[in-house]
Design a protein around this motif. Structure first.
Motif, PDB file in Angstrom:
ATOM      1  N   GLN A 222       0.833  -1.286  -0.050  1.00 34.69           N
ATOM      2  CA  GLN A 222       0.214  -0.010   0.028  1.00 34.69           C
ATOM      3  C   GLN A 222       0.895   1.285   0.038  1.00 34.69           C
ATOM      4  O   GLN A 222       0.589   2.088  -0.661  1.00 34.69           O
ATOM      5  CB  GLN A 222      -0.988  -0.007   1.368  1.00 34.69           C
ATOM      6  N   ARG A 223       2.133   1.356   0.832  1.00 31.37           N
ATOM      7  CA  ARG A 223       2.629   2.524   0.755  1.00 31.37           C
ATOM      8  C   ARG A 223       3.389   2.592  -0.577  1.00 31.37           C
ATOM      9  O   ARG A 223       3.783   3.797  -0.893  1.00 31.37           O
ATOM     10  CB  ARG A 223       3.838   2.426   1.899  1.00 31.37           C
ATOM     11  N   SER A 226       1.066   4.040  -2.980  1.00 36.52           N
ATOM     12  CA  SER A 226       0.779   5.374  -2.804  1.00 36.52           C
ATOM     13  C   SER A 226       1.616   6.201  -3.165  1.00 36.52           C
ATOM     14  O   SER A 226       1.595   7.286  -3.802  1.00 36.52           O
ATOM     15  CB  SER A 226       0.535   5.668  -1.340  1.00 36.52           C
ATOM     16  N   GLN A 230       1.802   9.101  -6.224  1.00 35.45           N
ATOM     17  CA  GLN A 230       1.962  10.526  -6.280  1.00 35.45           C
ATOM     18  C   GLN A 230       3.108  10.759  -6.990  1.00 35.45           C
ATOM     19  O   GLN A 230       3.321  11.972  -7.649  1.00 35.45           O
ATOM     20  CB  GLN A 230       2.809  10.610  -4.802  1.00 35.45           C
TER      21      GLN A 230
END
Length: 325
Positions: A222-223, A226, A230
């Motif tokens: 998930q990180r 993300s 970005q």
């Protein structure tokens, strides 16, 4: 135990080379993307869960199992044990409480609960504090599954211990494995991935491994997603990442990628077609025996995605270094 990959490649130089059309940066970039802490933890976690699920299916005779079931079954079993230790001070989870504990959306949690209920592993009972609410608890089959799961975890952990050295589980292997688990727990605690009651629950080291690996793997995925979004890759999903990691310097074939990930060819085909439509992959054919094999290769946009993903991975590794010291 958690070595970083940050100093293995100069990302700025690699990106500059890619922009200028210099393909010499591709190999070190691909090697860095394929060989880093995040990829290894995700791979070990997946192997751990698949090994456990295979044991429970083939040896235990449990049917319909999915990787997404393990966190729910384990959480409900731990809650039941905690209730018996503390008399009436704890109750079974409400679905919303379980979703918060596991760090997933209520929709995803309810979907998993419904599947487990249909299979007869979980049941809903009335909440004695509020007759309109429902609590979740394991059925007899669910408790059997949880118990067999603990036995399976011990077997998988023993196999991992054997991989650390000699054929016998000696004290040095035990020390290495416990040090690895200790680092995992430090990371999970430092990142706040487990509720305090779950983190502090009494568990053996092998049980902890079954709790910590999936949590850290989920965080990695998930990180990374993300940070990659970005960087401008807003249509990329976690499922896409599973395929991207399998595209080699010479491309990737659907069948070999499906075999590596232990998923269907149809699923890989859907993801590769998505990535092709998004401009990250292109396809070519390679003669093989009497047929032609379709290979998927990175486009220039795909290589930029690799560079941005490595930048994200370096950020994550820096975060871990700050926690572990």
């Amino acid at each position: 135990m958690f070595s970083t990959n940050s100093d293995h490649i100069d990302l700025e130089a690699a990106i500059a080379s890619l922009v200028s059309g210099d393909s010499s940066a591709r190999e070190p970039l691909w090697l860095a993307y394929s060989n880093n802490t995040a990829r290894h933890v995700i791979a070990v976690s997946r192997h751990f869960q698949l090994s456990l699920m295979t044991m429970l299916t083939e040896e235990g005779g449990f049917s319909g199992l999915r990787l997404s079931f393990e966190p729910v079954i384990a959480a409900l079993a731990r809650r039941h044990a905690l209730m018996h230790q503390n008399d009436n001070s704890h109750f079974d989870f409400r679905p919303s409480e379980l979703a918060d504990l596991l760090g997933v959306s209520k929709q995803v949690c309810n979907q998993t609960i419904n599947q487990l209920e249909d299979l007869g592993y979980v049941q809903r009972i009335a909440d004695p504090r509020d007759g309109r609410a429902r609590l979740l608890c394991l059925t007899d089959s669910g408790f059997s599954l949880a118990a067999e799961g603990q036995v399976g975890i011990k077997k998988v952990v023993t196999e991992y211990a054997h991989l650390l050295g000699a054929s016998k589980f000696n004290s040095r292997q035990n020390s290495l494995l416990n040090h690895f688990i200790s680092n995992l727990k430090t990371l999970v605690d430092g990142l706040g991935l487990l509720a305090s009651t779950q983190s502090q629950a009494k568990s053996t080291d092998d049980q902890l491994l079954g709790v910590l690996l999936p949590q850290l793997s989920h965080y990695f995925s998930q990180r990374l997603l993300s940070l990659t979004k970005q960087a401008g890759h807003r249509s990329i999903t976690v499922a896409h990442g599973q395929v991207l990691a399998l595209i080699g310097l010479d491309g990737g074939a659907i069948q070999s990628m499906a075999d590596t990930q232990n998923i269907s060819k149809q699923a890989v085909s859907v993801m590769t077609n998505d990535l092709e439509a998004l401009g990250y992959l292109s396809r070519s054919t390679q003669p093989k025996s009497n047929a032609k094999t379709v290979l998927f290769n990175f486009t220039e946009q795909g290589w930029q995605l690799m560079a941005d993903s490595m930048s994200a991975i370096n950020t994550i590794e820096d975060e871990f270094t700050a926690i572990l010291g």
